[in-house]
Design a protein around this motif. Structure first.
Motif, PDB file in Angstrom:
ATOM      1  N   HIS A  25      40.888  22.460  39.894  1.00  0.00           N
ATOM      2  CA  HIS A  25      40.789  23.664  39.066  1.00  0.00           C
ATOM      3  C   HIS A  25      42.022  23.821  38.187  1.00  0.00           C
ATOM      4  N   GLU A  26      41.808  24.050  36.900  1.00  0.00           N
ATOM      5  CA  GLU A  26      42.895  24.305  35.948  1.00  0.00           C
ATOM      6  C   GLU A  26      42.483  25.467  35.063  1.00  0.00           C
ATOM      7  N   SER A  27      43.139  26.595  35.237  1.00  0.00           N
ATOM      8  CA  SER A  27      42.755  27.798  34.497  1.00  0.00           C
ATOM      9  C   SER A  27      43.063  27.704  33.009  1.00  0.00           C
ATOM     10  N   GLU A  28      43.942  26.741  32.612  1.00  0.00           N
ATOM     11  CA  GLU A  28      44.300  26.615  31.200  1.00  0.00           C
ATOM     12  C   GLU A  28      43.202  25.918  30.397  1.00  0.00           C
ATOM     13  N   ARG A  29      42.307  25.177  31.082  1.00  0.00           N
ATOM     14  CA  ARG A  29      41.230  24.494  30.384  1.00  0.00           C
ATOM     15  C   ARG A  29      40.187  25.487  29.900  1.00  0.00           C
ATOM     16  N   ARG A  30      39.338  25.043  28.978  1.00  0.00           N
ATOM     17  CA  ARG A  30      38.179  25.850  28.593  1.00  0.00           C
ATOM     18  C   ARG A  30      37.314  26.061  29.834  1.00  0.00           C
ATOM     19  N   PHE A  31      36.664  27.201  29.912  1.00  0.00           N
ATOM     20  CA  PHE A  31      35.895  27.577  31.090  1.00  0.00           C
ATOM     21  C   PHE A  31      34.857  26.515  31.433  1.00  0.00           C
ATOM     22  N   ASP A  32      34.080  26.084  30.445  1.00  0.00           N
ATOM     23  CA  ASP A  32      33.030  25.103  30.710  1.00  0.00           C
ATOM     24  C   ASP A  32      33.610  23.788  31.221  1.00  0.00           C
ATOM     25  N   GLU A  33      34.719  23.357  30.662  1.00  0.00           N
ATOM     26  CA  GLU A  33      35.340  22.111  31.101  1.00  0.00           C
ATOM     27  C   GLU A  33      35.833  22.225  32.539  1.00  0.00           C
ATOM     28  N   ASP A  34      36.404  23.375  32.868  1.00  0.00           N
ATOM     29  CA  ASP A  34      36.896  23.599  34.228  1.00  0.00           C
ATOM     30  C   ASP A  34      35.739  23.576  35.229  1.00  0.00           C
ATOM     31  N   VAL A  35      34.640  24.235  34.875  1.00  0.00           N
ATOM     32  CA  VAL A  35      33.475  24.289  35.758  1.00  0.00           C
ATOM     33  C   VAL A  35      32.890  22.887  35.967  1.00  0.00           C
ATOM     34  N   VAL A  36      32.818  22.098  34.891  1.00  0.00           N
ATOM     35  CA  VAL A  36      32.281  20.738  35.006  1.00  0.00           C
ATOM     36  C   VAL A  36      33.164  19.897  35.930  1.00  0.00           C
ATOM     37  N   ALA A  38      42.690  39.394  34.751  1.00  0.00           N
ATOM     38  CA  ALA A  38      43.074  37.993  34.582  1.00  0.00           C
ATOM     39  C   ALA A  38      42.007  37.299  33.741  1.00  0.00           C
ATOM     40  N   GLN A  39      42.373  36.182  33.157  1.00  0.00           N
ATOM     41  CA  GLN A  39      41.384  35.459  32.365  1.00  0.00           C
ATOM     42  C   GLN A  39      40.366  34.762  33.261  1.00  0.00           C
ATOM     43  N   ARG A  40      40.856  34.128  34.323  1.00  0.00           N
ATOM     44  CA  ARG A  40      39.941  33.361  35.164  1.00  0.00           C
ATOM     45  C   ARG A  40      40.373  33.428  36.620  1.00  0.00           C
ATOM     46  N   ALA A  41      39.384  33.412  37.510  1.00  0.00           N
ATOM     47  CA  ALA A  41      39.665  33.419  38.950  1.00  0.00           C
ATOM     48  C   ALA A  41      38.621  32.587  39.673  1.00  0.00           C
ATOM     49  N   VAL A  42      38.975  32.136  40.856  1.00  0.00           N
ATOM     50  CA  VAL A  42      38.043  31.443  41.741  1.00  0.00           C
ATOM     51  C   VAL A  42      37.799  32.344  42.945  1.00  0.00           C
ATOM     52  N   VAL A  43      36.530  32.595  43.251  1.00  0.00           N
ATOM     53  CA  VAL A  43      36.144  33.390  44.419  1.00  0.00           C
ATOM     54  C   VAL A  43      35.417  32.469  45.384  1.00  0.00           C
ATOM     55  N   ALA A  44      35.880  32.434  46.634  1.00  0.00           N
ATOM     56  CA  ALA A  44      35.321  31.492  47.603  1.00  0.00           C
ATOM     57  C   ALA A  44      34.998  32.177  48.917  1.00  0.00           C
ATOM     58  N   VAL A  45      33.863  31.797  49.506  1.00  0.00           N
ATOM     59  CA  VAL A  45      33.515  32.212  50.862  1.00  0.00           C
ATOM     60  C   VAL A  45      34.074  31.156  51.813  1.00  0.00           C
ATOM     61  N   VAL A  46      34.843  31.585  52.806  1.00  0.00           N
ATOM     62  CA  VAL A  46      35.472  30.642  53.731  1.00  0.00           C
ATOM     63  C   VAL A  46      35.131  31.031  55.168  1.00  0.00           C
ATOM     64  N   PRO A  47      34.946  30.035  56.055  1.00  0.00           N
ATOM     65  CA  PRO A  47      34.472  30.329  57.412  1.00  0.00           C
ATOM     66  C   PRO A  47      35.543  30.632  58.444  1.00  0.00           C
ATOM     67  N   GLY A  48      36.827  30.552  58.123  1.00  0.00           N
ATOM     68  CA  GLY A  48      37.855  30.807  59.129  1.00  0.00           C
ATOM     69  C   GLY A  48      39.159  31.254  58.510  1.00  0.00           C
ATOM     70  N   HIS A  87      39.083  40.617  39.689  1.00  0.00           N
ATOM     71  CA  HIS A  87      39.470  41.340  38.467  1.00  0.00           C
ATOM     72  C   HIS A  87      39.772  40.359  37.328  1.00  0.00           C
ATOM     73  N   ALA A  88      38.783  39.520  37.037  1.00  0.00           N
ATOM     74  CA  ALA A  88      38.963  38.512  35.995  1.00  0.00           C
ATOM     75  C   ALA A  88      37.773  38.539  35.036  1.00  0.00           C
ATOM     76  N   ARG A  89      38.021  38.044  33.825  1.00  0.00           N
ATOM     77  CA  ARG A  89      36.958  37.966  32.830  1.00  0.00           C
ATOM     78  C   ARG A  89      35.997  36.820  33.139  1.00  0.00           C
ATOM     79  N   GLU A  90      36.539  35.761  33.736  1.00  0.00           N
ATOM     80  CA  GLU A  90      35.745  34.596  34.089  1.00  0.00           C
ATOM     81  C   GLU A  90      35.947  34.292  35.573  1.00  0.00           C
ATOM     82  N   VAL A  91      34.850  33.979  36.276  1.00  0.00           N
ATOM     83  CA  VAL A  91      34.939  33.718  37.711  1.00  0.00           C
ATOM     84  C   VAL A  91      34.131  32.472  38.054  1.00  0.00           C
ATOM     85  N   VAL A  92      34.751  31.602  38.832  1.00  0.00           N
ATOM     86  CA  VAL A  92      34.050  30.461  39.418  1.00  0.00           C
ATOM     87  C   VAL A  92      33.777  30.812  40.875  1.00  0.00           C
ATOM     88  N   LEU A  93      32.513  30.788  41.263  1.00  0.00           N
ATOM     89  CA  LEU A  93      32.102  31.226  42.597  1.00  0.00           C
ATOM     90  C   LEU A  93      31.756  30.025  43.461  1.00  0.00           C
TER      91      LEU A  93
END
Length: 571
Positions: free
Chosen positions: A447-458, A352-362, A398-404
């Motif tokens: 979160h919007e995966s269609e945006r540029r990576f830096d813009e999405d992260v900001v 995938a081009q971009r994914a979000v990976v998150a640690v969750v407590p429940g 399994h993505a090229r870009e990941v927001v953690l």
């Protein structure tokens, strides 16, 4: 910079050794992974050993931190970290062994956990003494090697067991203090490691030494540094023919199975913690031995770590259910696909081009995050994930870009290490320092995966930063807090990580916390209820917001077993 040497094996030496071992394995992890061809060429021995020691080191640090809190309660004039004395040797080695046991990963990690437990059994049995010298260390190394060998159903020479026995033999012949014993054990282990290709054909064919043995030598080198202040020379490992292509060739030709002549080897690795009696564990060993191979069962005193390679993962888990209560179950397919398909038959999955990976407590939050498109890693209360587990979650995305999104202030360094590792594997990773799951929810909402990576992260970082977070929980023990001294059973309200309210009623504490947060303004309140929170809390808070804060909306989620009774976010 040279390490300050420890004269005796005491609690501080245990702490130092764990820290040095973790750093050394961090440096050697990739090299050890690369030479991993036995019992399965899955390239993760270095990572598994690192995660095992990371858990052991974390448990030791927790013992020191608890001791410092206790000292502070007895004498509030003391500053944190400056106590008259530290925890006992028995407490430190017990924590080290327990941490390794519950955090053990893979075949070699499980064996290392038993080696540490064997040492702890000797060192903790030394009565009232808070330290030991060379003779005590020699006994500990001997018992460690013997107990590890007993934990393996079918010991094989040329493995970490051989290296451990050689270290104990060399230590037996050494006189002097801990430094001399540690140095002798290291040199004996190093010589045995160099000889492993001549003992195990699969190592000789690949042109490598045993990966687990290499890891143990690394840990023993850290022990030498603990007592001498200087690390010995690094292990020279032949790797001319070792890379991922060689591992694939080895597996395809059926030369890396646990048993010589086995054409494929078992399909799954099964690991779980087990609460069970000794007699039940003895029967479990026999049962699992008929199901698969690479069987290692370590532990004792009612808590065990079970590791086995099998074709029928369900049967291995069912055997644990028959023996006691299995939990933290991990099942890994060696081919990362269907058990009955070959690598050639499995088409590669497109990244995938971009994914979000998150640690969750429940579990409830995990479902919420997953529904929003995130790859989640569930963190049980009191069981924070290690950096390697975060790396695995990034790989799973399994993505090229990941927001953690770590969603916990205590995971900042762990997440940073995981992000750095993922970057070395070619993944572009942005770490947003979310301190709570409610901040992660706010970030994920924009979160919007269609945006540029830096813009999405900001945008995600801005949303998280604009969300104040709080939690309501119950004190487990007497502690000194920023709001005063609390007693076990008190209800605590934490705002942005600091204790702000101490009370006896959950609803009252939650209402006070919410009022303080909304006094600075807000448009949206997010409430995440844990399983143990009273049902009336959410209704009480929603009514309070409707009556006192007319322009504020409220959203309620069920978090499941998330540790805290209530999580609160205000945007």
């Amino acid at each position: 910079m040279a390490q300050v040497p420890q004269r005796f094996f005491d609690a501080l030496a245990v702490r130092t050794w764990c820290g040095l071992s973790l750093r050394a394995l961090g440096r050697a992890r990739e090299e050890i992974d690369a030479i991993n061809v036995y019992p399965v060429a899955d390239g993760d021995t270095g990572t598994n050993l690192y995660l095992t020691v990371e858990s052991a080191a974390g448990a030791v640090e927790a013992v020191f931190a608890a001791h410092e809190v206790d000292e502070g309660l007895r004498d509030p004039s003391r500053t944190r970290g400056h106590t008259a004395d530290g925890p006992s040797l028995a407490d430190a080695v017990g924590a080290m062994a327990h941490g390794a046991l519950i955090g053990a990963r893979g075949n070699s990690g499980t064996i290392l956990a038993q080696l540490l437990r064997g040492m702890a059994e000797v060192l903790a049995a030394r009565g009232d003494s808070d330290h030991t010298g060379g003779p005590g260390l020699r006994l500990a190394l001997r018992h460690a090697a013997a107990s590890a060998r007993q934990a393996v159903a079918h010991p094989v020479e040329g493995t970490v067991l051989t290296v451990a026995s050689a270290a104990a033999d060399a230590a037996d012949g050494a006189g002097g203090d801990c430094a001399e014993v540690a140095r002798a054990a290291y040199e004996g282990a190093r010589a045995a490691l160099a000889a492993t290709p001549g003992q195990l054909a699969v190592l000789e064919r690949a042109g490598v030494v045993d990966a687990g043995g290499h890891g143990l030598v690394t840990v023993l080198a850290a022990l030498v540094e603990t007592f001498t202040g200087r690390a010995p020379a690094a292990v020279a490992t032949p790797q001319a023919r070792v890379d991922r292509a060689v591992e694939g060739e080895c597996a395809a030709e059926g030369r890396c199975a646990a048993e010589e002549g086995d054409e494929s080897g078992p399909a799954f690795e099964v690991i779980y913690l087990l609460e069970a009696e000794d007699a039940a564990v003895a029967r479990l060993r026999q049962r699992l031995d008929t199901l698969g191979d690479s069987l290692v069962v370590v532990g004792g005193d009612g808590l065990w770590n079970v590791h086995v390679h099998v074709d029928d993962a369900g049967a291995a888990v069912e055997a644990g259910v028959e023996a006691g209560r299995p939990y933290r179950i991990r099942i890994t397919h060696f081919g990362h696909g269907d058990a009955h398909t070959t690598k050639a038959e499995r088409p590669p999955r497109e990244r995938a081009q971009r994914a979000v990976v998150a640690v969750v407590p429940g579990e409830g939050l995990a479902a919420l995050y997953t529904e929003a498109g995130a790859t989640t890693l569930l963190a049980r209360p009191g069981e924070p994930p290690a950096s390697g587990e975060l790396v695995q979650a990034v790989r799973r995305a399994h993505a090229r870009e990941v927001v953690l999104l770590p969603n916990d202030a205590e995971l900042r360094h762990t997440a940073a290490a995981a992000a750095e590792q993922a970057r070395t594997e070619g993944v572009r990773v942005a770490l947003i320092p979310t301190r709570s799951a409610v901040q992660g929810i706010a970030a994920l909402a924009v979160h919007e995966s269609e945006r540029r990576f830096d813009e999405d992260v900001v945008a995600m970082t801005s949303a998280a930063g604009a969300t104040r977070h709080a939690e309501v929980t119950v004190a487990e023990r007497q502690s000194w807090t920023t709001a005063g001294i609390c007693q076990a059973g008190d209800v605590l309200g934490l705002i942005d990580g600091d204790v702000a309210v101490i009370g006896a009623d959950v609803s009252q504490v939650a209402a006070t916390v919410l009022d303080r947060m909304l006094s600075a303004g807000g448009e949206l309140v997010t409430l995440v209820l844990g399983d143990e929170a009273p049902e009336s809390v959410a209704e009480h808070l929603e009514a309070r917001v409707r009556e006192a804060y007319l322009a504020v909306d409220t959203v309620v989620h069920r978090g499941g077993r998330q540790g805290a009774l209530l999580l609160v976010g205000v945007e």
